[in-house]
Design an enzyme around this catalytic site. Structure first.
Site, PDB file in Angstrom:
ATOM      1  N   CYS A  88     -10.918   1.593  -5.554  1.00  0.00           N
ATOM      2  CA  CYS A  88     -10.483   0.400  -5.248  1.00  0.00           C
ATOM      3  C   CYS A  88     -11.860  -0.597  -5.105  1.00  0.00           C
ATOM      4  O   CYS A  88     -12.595  -0.647  -5.820  1.00  0.00           O
ATOM      5  CB  CYS A  88      -9.506   0.103  -4.078  1.00  0.00           C
ATOM      6  SG  CYS A  88      -8.579  -1.416  -4.185  1.00  0.00           S
ATOM      7  N   HIS A 205      -5.178   4.061  -5.528  1.00  0.00           N
ATOM      8  CA  HIS A 205      -5.586   4.720  -4.168  1.00  0.00           C
ATOM      9  C   HIS A 205      -5.047   6.275  -3.825  1.00  0.00           C
ATOM     10  O   HIS A 205      -4.090   6.283  -3.566  1.00  0.00           O
ATOM     11  CB  HIS A 205      -5.058   4.031  -3.041  1.00  0.00           C
ATOM     12  CG  HIS A 205      -5.867   2.726  -2.719  1.00  0.00           C
ATOM     13  ND1 HIS A 205      -6.846   2.663  -1.909  1.00  0.00           N
ATOM     14  CD2 HIS A 205      -5.500   1.453  -3.159  1.00  0.00           C
ATOM     15  CE1 HIS A 205      -7.291   1.483  -1.998  1.00  0.00           C
ATOM     16  NE2 HIS A 205      -6.265   0.706  -2.504  1.00  0.00           N
ATOM     17  N   GLU A 207      -5.925   8.398  -1.883  1.00  0.00           N
ATOM     18  CA  GLU A 207      -5.857   8.918  -0.594  1.00  0.00           C
ATOM     19  C   GLU A 207      -4.587   8.486   0.059  1.00  0.00           C
ATOM     20  O   GLU A 207      -4.058   8.767   1.229  1.00  0.00           O
ATOM     21  CB  GLU A 207      -7.002   8.353  -0.024  1.00  0.00           C
ATOM     22  CG  GLU A 207      -7.237   6.863   0.522  1.00  0.00           C
ATOM     23  CD  GLU A 207      -7.402   5.877  -0.520  1.00  0.00           C
ATOM     24  OE1 GLU A 207      -7.432   6.417  -1.734  1.00  0.00           O
ATOM     25  OE2 GLU A 207      -7.301   4.924  -0.145  1.00  0.00           O
TER      26      GLU A 207
END
Lengths: 231, 83
Positions: A88, A205, A207
């Protein structure tokens, strides 16, 4: 396992650094948040540029963080084969600092978009995607206002020919359509590789879809790249 | 040394989509204005002292290249005036 120490570089305005740390810890990958002014610690064997809004996205998203002296160290590490992942805002910093080509700029909608998207794995022979098969579709969230991948048509073709496109936005079935492209990125590009396969950036994303408590763990394979690249 | 003001204008390269300009254009049309197209640009005014206009231009050009513009998507021009 446990031999890799990933430096998660925190800039003023980073806000996904702790998420990244938790996700990496869950995967038993040693990680440490590093304030950018402190430079990279000795023994850094991986670098993550996390999401957020470094410097308030002033000028262009990632433009200010890309000028931080730590990025000279990051570029040097990239040249030595240290695995580097930008997510990002980290992807925007990666492009602004020349780690990867192209630019992530204002979404076609001109709005901030926060939603799950589907990504097609374009290459499964990189550290970041070894867990997947080529053509696999994974579901990963985006949260950005400046994620539209932009580059000249000629250069994009060259990157495609070189196999430097890592992920593209797609439908659940893996089709590349305009409807499945959330931000108007050229050729649905969501993530690209740098000069080396050990350097990758993507707007979605991984994560945020790594901890099993979240329900979706499609992003684990991407973060596991730190171990694979180190092996 | 002479005091100059350098004006840097940064535009998207031809063919690069400008969603903010497009949104602005549509808003103007909703207000009843008639227009064919609209392009947006960023402008920076930089005050500096230099030996001559050439040196001022050179320094500001480097600022534009290294930070103010992103060469992947932008074109820019620099104009220098005595202050």
């Amino acid at each position: 396992m446990g031999t890799v120490t990933v430096a998660i570089v925190r800039f003023g305005g980073s806000n996904c650094d702790r998420d990244a740390e938790r996700a990496l810890e869950h995967l038993e990958i040693d990680a440490e948040i590093v304030w950018h002014e402190d430079g990279l610690p000795d023994g850094t064997t991986g670098i993550m540029l996390p999401g957020g809004f470094s410097y308030g996205d002033y000028l262009r998203a990632g433009a200010m963080a890309a000028q931080s002296p730590i990025m000279d160290e990051v570029r040097e590490a990239a040249g030595e084969g240290v695995p580097i992942l930008g997510v990002c805002n980290g992807a925007q910093v990666g492009c602004e600092s020349g780690l990867t080509e192209g630019a992530f700029t204002t979404n076609e909608s001109a709005r901030f978009q926060c939603e799950p998207v589907y990504l097609r794995v374009e290459r499964a022979d990189t550290p970041w995607t070894e867990r997947y098969e080529e053509g696999d579709v994974i579901e990963v969230p985006i949260a950005h206002g400046e994620g539209r991948y932009e580059i000249t048509d000629e250069r994009l073709e060259e990157l495609e020919d070189d196999g430097r496109i890592l992920f593209r936005y797609c439908t659940e079935d893996g089709e590349l359509t305009d409807e499945a492209n959330p931000n108007g990125s050229k050729h649905n590009v969501a993530g690209v590789l740098g000069d080396r396969e050990t350097v990758a950036v993507l707007m979605p994303h991984p994560e945020r879809v790594t901890l099993p408590d979240i329900g979706n763990t499609d992003g684990q394979g991407v973060l596991e790249g730190f171990e694979r690249a180190d092996a | 040394m002479t005091a100059y003001t350098a004006t840097v204008t940064i535009r998207l390269k031809h063919g690069v989509l400008d969603p903010e300009a497009e949104t602005t254009r549509r808003a103007l049309e909703r207000l009843g204005f008639d227009l064919e197209d609209l392009r947006s640009a960023d402008r920076f005014e930089i005050d500096l002292e230099a030996e001559d206009a050439g040196e001022a231009t050179e320094r500001v050009d480097e600022m534009a290249q290294r930070l103010l513009a992103n060469p992947t998507i932008h074109d820019y021009d620099v104009e220098v005036d005595e202050r």
